[in-house]
Write a protein that holds these residues in place. Structure first.
Motif, PDB file in Angstrom:
ATOM      1  N   ILE A 116      -5.428  11.941  45.966  1.00  0.00           N
ATOM      2  CA  ILE A 116      -6.049  10.733  45.408  1.00  0.00           C
ATOM      3  C   ILE A 116      -7.210  10.274  46.292  1.00  0.00           C
ATOM      4  O   ILE A 116      -8.294   9.951  45.802  1.00  0.00           O
ATOM      5  N   GLU A 117      -6.997  10.264  47.604  1.00  0.00           N
ATOM      6  CA  GLU A 117      -8.050   9.806  48.522  1.00  0.00           C
ATOM      7  C   GLU A 117      -9.279  10.712  48.460  1.00  0.00           C
ATOM      8  O   GLU A 117     -10.401  10.266  48.678  1.00  0.00           O
ATOM      9  N   ASP A 118      -9.060  11.994  48.154  1.00  0.00           N
ATOM     10  CA  ASP A 118     -10.179  12.940  48.086  1.00  0.00           C
ATOM     11  C   ASP A 118     -11.003  12.791  46.809  1.00  0.00           C
ATOM     12  O   ASP A 118     -12.217  12.976  46.832  1.00  0.00           O
ATOM     13  N   TYR A 119     -10.338  12.493  45.682  1.00  0.00           N
ATOM     14  CA  TYR A 119     -11.045  12.596  44.412  1.00  0.00           C
ATOM     15  C   TYR A 119     -11.341  11.261  43.736  1.00  0.00           C
ATOM     16  O   TYR A 119     -12.181  11.209  42.840  1.00  0.00           O
ATOM     17  N   ILE A 120     -10.621  10.207  44.098  1.00  0.00           N
ATOM     18  CA  ILE A 120     -10.864   8.911  43.440  1.00  0.00           C
ATOM     19  C   ILE A 120     -11.715   8.055  44.378  1.00  0.00           C
ATOM     20  O   ILE A 120     -11.246   7.620  45.434  1.00  0.00           O
ATOM     21  N   HIS A 121     -12.969   7.835  44.000  1.00  0.00           N
ATOM     22  CA  HIS A 121     -13.895   7.169  44.915  1.00  0.00           C
ATOM     23  C   HIS A 121     -13.990   5.670  44.691  1.00  0.00           C
ATOM     24  O   HIS A 121     -14.515   4.941  45.513  1.00  0.00           O
ATOM     25  N   GLN A 122     -13.521   5.201  43.524  1.00  0.00           N
ATOM     26  CA  GLN A 122     -13.574   3.759  43.248  1.00  0.00           C
ATOM     27  C   GLN A 122     -12.435   3.067  43.977  1.00  0.00           C
ATOM     28  O   GLN A 122     -11.264   3.438  43.813  1.00  0.00           O
ATOM     29  N   ASP A 123     -12.748   2.055  44.774  1.00  0.00           N
ATOM     30  CA  ASP A 123     -11.735   1.395  45.605  1.00  0.00           C
ATOM     31  C   ASP A 123     -10.543   0.888  44.810  1.00  0.00           C
ATOM     32  O   ASP A 123      -9.398   1.149  45.164  1.00  0.00           O
TER      33      ASP A 123
ATOM     34  N   ALA B   4      -9.457   1.597  41.723  1.00  0.00           N
ATOM     35  CA  ALA B   4      -8.667   2.645  41.063  1.00  0.00           C
ATOM     36  C   ALA B   4      -7.850   3.423  42.086  1.00  0.00           C
ATOM     37  O   ALA B   4      -6.685   3.763  41.851  1.00  0.00           O
ATOM     38  N   ARG B   5      -8.469   3.682  43.254  1.00  0.00           N
ATOM     39  CA  ARG B   5      -7.769   4.455  44.288  1.00  0.00           C
ATOM     40  C   ARG B   5      -6.550   3.697  44.794  1.00  0.00           C
ATOM     41  O   ARG B   5      -5.459   4.254  44.889  1.00  0.00           O
ATOM     42  N   LEU B   6      -6.754   2.403  45.077  1.00  0.00           N
ATOM     43  CA  LEU B   6      -5.637   1.600  45.587  1.00  0.00           C
ATOM     44  C   LEU B   6      -4.523   1.512  44.547  1.00  0.00           C
ATOM     45  O   LEU B   6      -3.342   1.670  44.862  1.00  0.00           O
ATOM     46  N   ALA B   7      -4.915   1.294  43.283  1.00  0.00           N
ATOM     47  CA  ALA B   7      -3.918   1.172  42.217  1.00  0.00           C
ATOM     48  C   ALA B   7      -3.108   2.462  42.084  1.00  0.00           C
ATOM     49  O   ALA B   7      -1.877   2.435  41.981  1.00  0.00           O
ATOM     50  N   LEU B   8      -3.800   3.608  42.125  1.00  0.00           N
ATOM     51  CA  LEU B   8      -3.103   4.893  41.999  1.00  0.00           C
ATOM     52  C   LEU B   8      -2.186   5.148  43.195  1.00  0.00           C
ATOM     53  O   LEU B   8      -1.061   5.636  43.042  1.00  0.00           O
ATOM     54  N   LEU B   9      -2.664   4.819  44.401  1.00  0.00           N
ATOM     55  CA  LEU B   9      -1.841   5.023  45.602  1.00  0.00           C
ATOM     56  C   LEU B   9      -0.560   4.197  45.520  1.00  0.00           C
ATOM     57  O   LEU B   9       0.533   4.694  45.810  1.00  0.00           O
ATOM     58  N   ILE B  10      -0.711   2.934  45.089  1.00  0.00           N
ATOM     59  CA  ILE B  10       0.469   2.072  44.969  1.00  0.00           C
ATOM     60  C   ILE B  10       1.410   2.633  43.904  1.00  0.00           C
ATOM     61  O   ILE B  10       2.625   2.697  44.089  1.00  0.00           O
TER      62      ILE B  10
ATOM     63  N   CYS C 127      19.358  14.933  51.280  1.00  0.00           N
ATOM     64  CA  CYS C 127      18.307  15.426  52.190  1.00  0.00           C
ATOM     65  C   CYS C 127      17.162  16.033  51.380  1.00  0.00           C
ATOM     66  O   CYS C 127      15.981  15.785  51.657  1.00  0.00           O
ATOM     67  N   LEU C 128      17.517  16.844  50.373  1.00  0.00           N
ATOM     68  CA  LEU C 128      16.496  17.477  49.533  1.00  0.00           C
ATOM     69  C   LEU C 128      15.636  16.424  48.839  1.00  0.00           C
ATOM     70  O   LEU C 128      14.401  16.515  48.836  1.00  0.00           O
ATOM     71  N   VAL C 129      16.296  15.412  48.264  1.00  0.00           N
ATOM     72  CA  VAL C 129      15.567  14.366  47.531  1.00  0.00           C
ATOM     73  C   VAL C 129      14.645  13.592  48.479  1.00  0.00           C
ATOM     74  O   VAL C 129      13.465  13.372  48.176  1.00  0.00           O
ATOM     75  N   LEU C 130      15.170  13.210  49.645  1.00  0.00           N
ATOM     76  CA  LEU C 130      14.358  12.441  50.598  1.00  0.00           C
ATOM     77  C   LEU C 130      13.151  13.253  51.064  1.00  0.00           C
ATOM     78  O   LEU C 130      12.016  12.765  51.050  1.00  0.00           O
ATOM     79  N   ALA C 131      13.392  14.511  51.473  1.00  0.00           N
ATOM     80  CA  ALA C 131      12.285  15.345  51.983  1.00  0.00           C
ATOM     81  C   ALA C 131      11.269  15.617  50.873  1.00  0.00           C
ATOM     82  O   ALA C 131      10.054  15.570  51.105  1.00  0.00           O
ATOM     83  N   THR C 132      11.768  15.883  49.658  1.00  0.00           N
ATOM     84  CA  THR C 132      10.874  16.190  48.536  1.00  0.00           C
ATOM     85  C   THR C 132       9.941  15.020  48.224  1.00  0.00           C
ATOM     86  O   THR C 132       8.721  15.176  48.163  1.00  0.00           O
ATOM     87  N   PHE C 133      10.532  13.831  48.033  1.00  0.00           N
ATOM     88  CA  PHE C 133       9.694  12.709  47.617  1.00  0.00           C
ATOM     89  C   PHE C 133       8.816  12.188  48.751  1.00  0.00           C
ATOM     90  O   PHE C 133       7.715  11.693  48.510  1.00  0.00           O
ATOM     91  N   TYR C 134       9.295  12.321  50.000  1.00  0.00           N
ATOM     92  CA  TYR C 134       8.462  11.931  51.137  1.00  0.00           C
ATOM     93  C   TYR C 134       7.244  12.861  51.236  1.00  0.00           C
ATOM     94  O   TYR C 134       6.106  12.413  51.358  1.00  0.00           O
ATOM     95  N   HIS C 135       7.506  14.168  51.146  1.00  0.00           N
ATOM     96  CA  HIS C 135       6.441  15.189  51.214  1.00  0.00           C
ATOM     97  C   HIS C 135       5.470  15.028  50.033  1.00  0.00           C
ATOM     98  O   HIS C 135       4.253  15.110  50.196  1.00  0.00           O
ATOM     99  N   LEU C 136       6.044  14.773  48.867  1.00  0.00           N
ATOM    100  CA  LEU C 136       5.252  14.636  47.625  1.00  0.00           C
ATOM    101  C   LEU C 136       4.253  13.483  47.706  1.00  0.00           C
ATOM    102  O   LEU C 136       3.073  13.647  47.392  1.00  0.00           O
ATOM    103  N   GLN C 137       4.728  12.304  48.169  1.00  0.00           N
ATOM    104  CA  GLN C 137       3.811  11.158  48.169  1.00  0.00           C
ATOM    105  C   GLN C 137       2.738  11.315  49.253  1.00  0.00           C
ATOM    106  O   GLN C 137       1.618  10.846  49.079  1.00  0.00           O
ATOM    107  N   LEU C 138       3.069  11.997  50.356  1.00  0.00           N
ATOM    108  CA  LEU C 138       2.035  12.256  51.370  1.00  0.00           C
ATOM    109  C   LEU C 138       0.956  13.173  50.800  1.00  0.00           C
ATOM    110  O   LEU C 138      -0.240  12.963  51.013  1.00  0.00           O
ATOM    111  N   GLY C 139       1.383  14.207  50.063  1.00  0.00           N
ATOM    112  CA  GLY C 139       0.434  15.159  49.500  1.00  0.00           C
ATOM    113  C   GLY C 139      -0.429  14.536  48.418  1.00  0.00           C
ATOM    114  O   GLY C 139      -1.656  14.681  48.420  1.00  0.00           O
TER     115      GLY C 139
END
Lengths: 134, 143
Positions: free
Chosen positions: A97-104, A106-112, A80-92
């Motif tokens: 990334i969406e706020d600071y990386i403006h190049q399409d 680079a942003r997509l690559a980082l998100l993936i 439960c800890l691992v699932l909640a942690t990594f789910y919360h982490l990737q949302l955050g």
């Protein structure tokens, strides 16, 4: 004053509704918002338990660690800890990334990369927990 | 004019001239306030905690791999660099935990008035330092 600067005239052909939608609201943000809050709520007891466990296991031997991680209650709580942690982490991190990386690209690559890494690390943790505990 | 967002960023300044408005508040022109500081720190601590999960993953994977692998992980965590990382992780976790509860309270509509969010902001900072030191005191006694 109207003729002050014609090059900046607003000439986008779009309905009022379209303009509002164009700002990005009311698409999939609500799901993200709830996911972040619910995983935060789950992490309140889980992280308290984990910190207490880490304190308990400070400088522990391998055997002591295996003994602690043995048993259904610890296994379920750790997963439960691992699932909640990594789910919360990737949302955050997604928002950062969406706020600071403006190049399409680079942003997509980082998100993936972030979302892929979160899945791989979570799986590594879960498989380890199961291997120790089962 | 390329898109709607650009169209909406056009306005008149105080002299009546058409100008493009700045897109968002620029950090460097605002006096730091407890609200902005706690907000920025929430994001920074979240990113730090994300890096910290690598340590947690290593610890769990090492424990499942072999006694030697676990000893290596334990040795690293007990080394000066490891302890420094662990201290930073504790600080980030305690802060993100307390300020996260503050955020959840706001989401529920509680504590969102001017004197309250300032008071809880300072309380969060003091609480973070206090709880972190307490945890390390307990940890060092156990260790």
């Amino acid at each position: 004053m109207a003729e002050a600067n014609k090059s900046l005239r607003v000439d986008v052909m779009r309905s009022q509704l379209g303009r509002v939608r164009g700002l990005g609201a009311a698409k999939s943000g609500v799901g993200h918002w709830w996911g972040q809050r619910l995983s935060a709520l789950a992490l309140i007891p889980l992280s308290l338990w984990f910190v207490a466990s880490v304190l308990h296991l400070l400088g522990a031997s391998h055997d002591a660690m295996l003994a602690w991680a043995n048993g259904p209650v610890t296994i379920v709580l750790l997963i439960c800890l691992v699932l909640a942690t990594f789910y919360h982490l990737q949302l955050g991190l997604q928002v950062v990334i969406e706020d600071y990386i403006h190049q399409d690209a680079a942003r997509l690559a980082l998100l993936i990369a972030i979302k892929g890494a979160a899945v791989v690390l979570a799986l590594a943790c879960i498989v380890s927990v199961l291997r120790i505990g089962l | 004019m390329k898109d709607v967002r650009e169209a909406l960023s056009v306005a008149r300044n105080s002299e009546g001239r058409m100008v493009k408005r700045p897109l968002s508040p620029h950090l460097q022109v605002y006096r730091p306030q407890i609200t902005s500081f706690t907000s920025i720190m929430h994001r920074a601590s979240g990113v730090a905690l994300s890096v910290g999960t690598l340590l947690m993953t290593w610890w769990l994977v090492a424990a499942a791999t072999s006694e030697d692998a676990f000893a290596t992980a334990q040795w690293f965590i007990g080394s000066p660099i490891g302890l420094l990382l662990l201290f930073g992780w504790t600080l980030a976790l305690v802060y993100h935990f307390i300020n996260g509860i503050r955020h959840l309270a706001w989401d529920a509509g509680v504590g969102f008035e001017a004197p309250q969010y300032r008071h809880t902001g300072y309380a969060t900072l003091i609480g973070t330092v206090g709880v972190t030191l307490l945890l390390w005191l307990v940890g060092l006694v156990i260790w």
